[in-house]
Scaffold this active site. Structure first.
Site, short mmCIF file in Angstrom:
data_model
loop_
_atom_site.label_atom_id
_atom_site.label_comp_id
_atom_site.label_asym_id
_atom_site.label_seq_id
_atom_site.Cartn_x
_atom_site.Cartn_y
_atom_site.Cartn_z
N ASP A 152 37.03 46.98 30.92
CA ASP A 152 38.05 46.10 31.51
C ASP A 152 38.74 45.30 30.41
OD1 ASP A 152 38.94 44.55 34.21
OD2 ASP A 152 38.64 43.12 32.57
N TYR A 174 44.68 39.39 26.88
CA TYR A 174 43.48 39.25 26.03
C TYR A 174 43.77 39.61 24.58
CZ TYR A 174 40.89 39.60 30.54
OH TYR A 174 40.43 39.44 31.81
N LYS A 220 45.57 44.83 32.81
CA LYS A 220 46.26 43.95 33.75
C LYS A 220 47.64 43.56 33.25
CE LYS A 220 41.66 42.06 34.52
NZ LYS A 220 41.10 42.23 33.17
N HIS A 227 47.55 40.49 37.15
CA HIS A 227 46.52 39.55 36.71
C HIS A 227 46.49 38.26 37.54
CE1 HIS A 227 44.19 38.54 32.77
NE2 HIS A 227 43.62 37.99 33.81
#
Length: 311
Positions: free
Chosen positions: A46, A51, A76, A109
């Site tokens: 994931d 990120y 996401k 997200h």
């Protein structure tokens, strides 16, 4: 260490491995961490655009030599790409960084939109996040189109309230395959879970260890040290973290713990084991209705308005 390798079925018919590997934070450490996870046996990885770990995840996947068909990769869409015209380019950028032709699951997200543009978190002169009027329903309709192109095998959402999901179901065509939310034995949201089961929406638990992450500083003590989890763990030779994961998996959810430490990475995979109905009931009894992740103020949006754990 033994793991059941549980797989759970999505409403698309695809199977998602119950224990996934989370890659939030520590971007520089992720290539080594994902490599370790893949070697340990994880097949569900994931990540997310925000990120900054997609390139590292991609490199680890390429180097692993594991056939693409054996992997389940999730990323996401970030809030600055909610305008319908921006969704496919954002997906293409993620696929490029991951070195993949398609995603197994692509999530929105957050339901909230930021101003369009290259800035991930656009701010005004007062340091406030600049939001946008793009409606999450329109964003989701653009996500639906990515299914037709074959670039995604399934689409879903993250951090939505019940009312937001109900509206989405009413105004769009594809039932989300999954909803990724904060969920753990101290924030169980039982009614909300029943709602997901009734609609055929799979639940992925992020922060499955609650306040283990230092970002959630708390004077409560750690969820993974909860006496109920430790007591149940003794019977199986498991720690509190592994029991917290097993609670999620036994409820039919996938869980995405993160770690950089080889031993913890392996230990978390071994959190996929069977609990008795009595043990599950005991853990069901430690719910504190405490939510650790709520960026409503910084994002300029009222999240989780009808959910438990809202401060």
């Amino acid at each position: 260490m033994a793991t059941q390798n549980t797989k759970l079925k999505l409403n698309t018919g695809a199977e998602i491995p119950a224990v996934g590997f989370g890659t939030w934070q520590d971007a520089d450490a992720q290539e080594a961490a994902v490599t370790e996870a893949l070697n340990a046996g994880y097949r569900h990885i994931d990540t997310a655009r925000i990120y900054g770990t997609e390139p590292a995840v991609g490199r680890a996947i390429q180097k692993s030599g594991i056939p693409r068909s054996e992997l389940f990769i999730v990323t996401k869409l970030w809030n600055n790409s909610h305008h319908p015209d921006d969704v496919e380019p954002a997906l293409d950028a993620s696929l490029k960084d991951l070195g993949l032709d398609y995603l197994d699951l692509y999530l929105m997200h957050w339901p909230s939109a930021f101003q369009r543009g290259d800035s991930m978190v656009p701010k005004d002169s007062n340091g406030k996040t600049i939001t946008s009027g793009t409606d999450y329903v329109d964003t989701y309709k653009a996500l639906e189109k990515t299914l037709k192109s074959g670039k995604t095998k399934a689409i879903g959402i993250s951090n939505f309230s019940k009312a937001e999901i109900e509206r989405l179901l009413k105004e769009t065509s594809v039932v989300p395959a999954a909803h990724q939310i904060e969920l753990h034995p101290w924030l169980q949201q039982k009614d909300f879970m029943q709602f997901h089961y009734s609609k055929g929406i799979h639940v992925t638990q992020y922060s499955p260890f609650g306040n283990q992450n230092e970002i959630y500083g708390s004077d409560l003590g750690k969820l993974i040290d909860d006496p109920t989890l430790l007591e149940i763990g003794k019977k199986y030779g498991k720690n509190g973290a592994q029991v917290a994961l097993a609670w999620g998996v036994n409820h039919g959810h996938s869980v995405i713990p993160k770690s950089k430490t080889p031993k913890r990475i392996a230990d978390n995979l071994a959190g996929d084991f069977q609990l008795t109905p009595e043990e599950l009931e005991a853990i069901d009894g430690i719910d504190k209705k405490i939510r650790f992740n709520d960026p409503s103020e910084s994002f300029g949006y009222n999240f989780y308005s009808d959910l438990e754990g809202k401060a």
